[in-house]
Write an enzyme that holds these catalytic residues in place. Sequence first.
Site, PDB file in Angstrom:
ATOM      1  CG  HIS A 179       2.980  -4.927  -1.037  1.00  0.00           C
ATOM      2  ND1 HIS A 179       2.654  -3.795  -0.323  1.00  0.00           N
ATOM      3  CD2 HIS A 179       1.815  -5.403  -1.546  1.00  0.00           C
ATOM      4  CE1 HIS A 179       1.348  -3.588  -0.400  1.00  0.00           C
ATOM      5  NE2 HIS A 179       0.821  -4.547  -1.140  1.00  0.00           N
ATOM      6  CG  ASN A 195       8.762  -2.504  -0.184  1.00  0.00           C
ATOM      7  OD1 ASN A 195       8.984  -2.494   1.035  1.00  0.00           O
ATOM      8  ND2 ASN A 195       7.543  -2.343  -0.690  1.00  0.00           N
TER       9      ASN A 195
HETATM   10  C1  GRF Z   1       5.148  -6.761   6.532  1.00  0.00           C
HETATM   11  O1  GRF Z   1       3.861  -7.276   6.379  1.00  0.00           O
HETATM   12  C2  GRF Z   1       5.671  -6.240   5.218  1.00  0.00           C
HETATM   13  O2  GRF Z   1       5.211  -6.974   4.140  1.00  0.00           O
HETATM   14  C3  GRF Z   1       5.097  -4.847   5.186  1.00  0.00           C
HETATM   15  O3  GRF Z   1       5.182  -4.385   6.498  1.00  0.00           O
HETATM   16  C4  GRF Z   1       5.177  -5.499   7.391  1.00  0.00           C
HETATM   17  C5  GRF Z   1       6.420  -5.390   8.201  1.00  0.00           C
HETATM   18  O4  GRF Z   1       6.512  -6.358   9.208  1.00  0.00           O
HETATM   19  N1  GRF Z   1       5.816  -4.052   4.211  1.00  0.00           N
HETATM   20  P1  GRF Z   1       7.871  -6.507  10.008  1.00  0.00           P
HETATM   21  O5  GRF Z   1       8.187  -5.139  10.611  1.00  0.00           O
HETATM   22  O6  GRF Z   1       8.925  -6.966   9.070  1.00  0.00           O
HETATM   23  O7  GRF Z   1       7.573  -7.522  11.086  1.00  0.00           O
END
Ligand code: GRF
Length: 218
Positions: free
Chosen positions: A111, A109
């Site tokens: 974050h 994942n």
């Molecule tokens: C990102 O900020 C990621 O860190 C978080 O959700 C957001 C997703 O953005 N888990 P994207 O859909 O990849 O543009």
Amino acid sequence: MGHLGIGVLASGRGSNFQSIIDAVERGYLRVTLRVLVTDNPEAFAIERAKNHGIEHLVMRPKEFASREEYFERIAAELKRRGVYLVVLAGFMRIVGKPLIDAFPGRIMNIHPALLPSFPGLHGQRQALDYGVKISGCTVHFVDEGMDTGPVIIQAAVPVSPDDTEETLSERILKLEHRIFPEAIRLYAEGRLRVEGKAVKIFGYELDKGHIVNPLLRH
Ligand code: GRF
């Protein structure tokens, strides 16, 4: 080629998914993107999958009898397509045990904060509200907790007094797009090993640069 099969789970915009697609197309990442699974039929990630000839599945929790069954079915669909590593790229749900058990130590994942600080939703806003001077992003393996699994790679950015949630998110996102493909590449190269809570990296390289915010005057 015996490429590592990757399945991506995403709920929205999918810019991290795009960064992985781009890394594959550039030849930086030698993996095969087998399928996108989304819980949101409106997710822009679907367009990205279509544009790059990647299969996508819309699987909404409400179409399943239980949360267990939902994640069981996701696991089955991923397995059927030869997925070995599961990548959560903005998947806005806590992953259920059946999926974790089906891919032990094989779910990653991203974050938008320096874990273990500011887990859960709105990591960037939490960092601003707390007033930290440095934040960033983290790629980690997924366990049953919320953003609690072993850390693979992190990148840091300064927080500016002028930052809004949007400007800080943008600064962090640029680095997300760099560290996520890197983490997958390290995995694909067999260079990660989890020892307790720590991820050991073979062929580790350290950037000895540093961030001090505000700047030192001596
Ligand atoms: C990102 O900020 C990621 O860190 C978080 O959700 C957001 C997703 O953005 N888990 P994207 O859909 O990849 O543009």
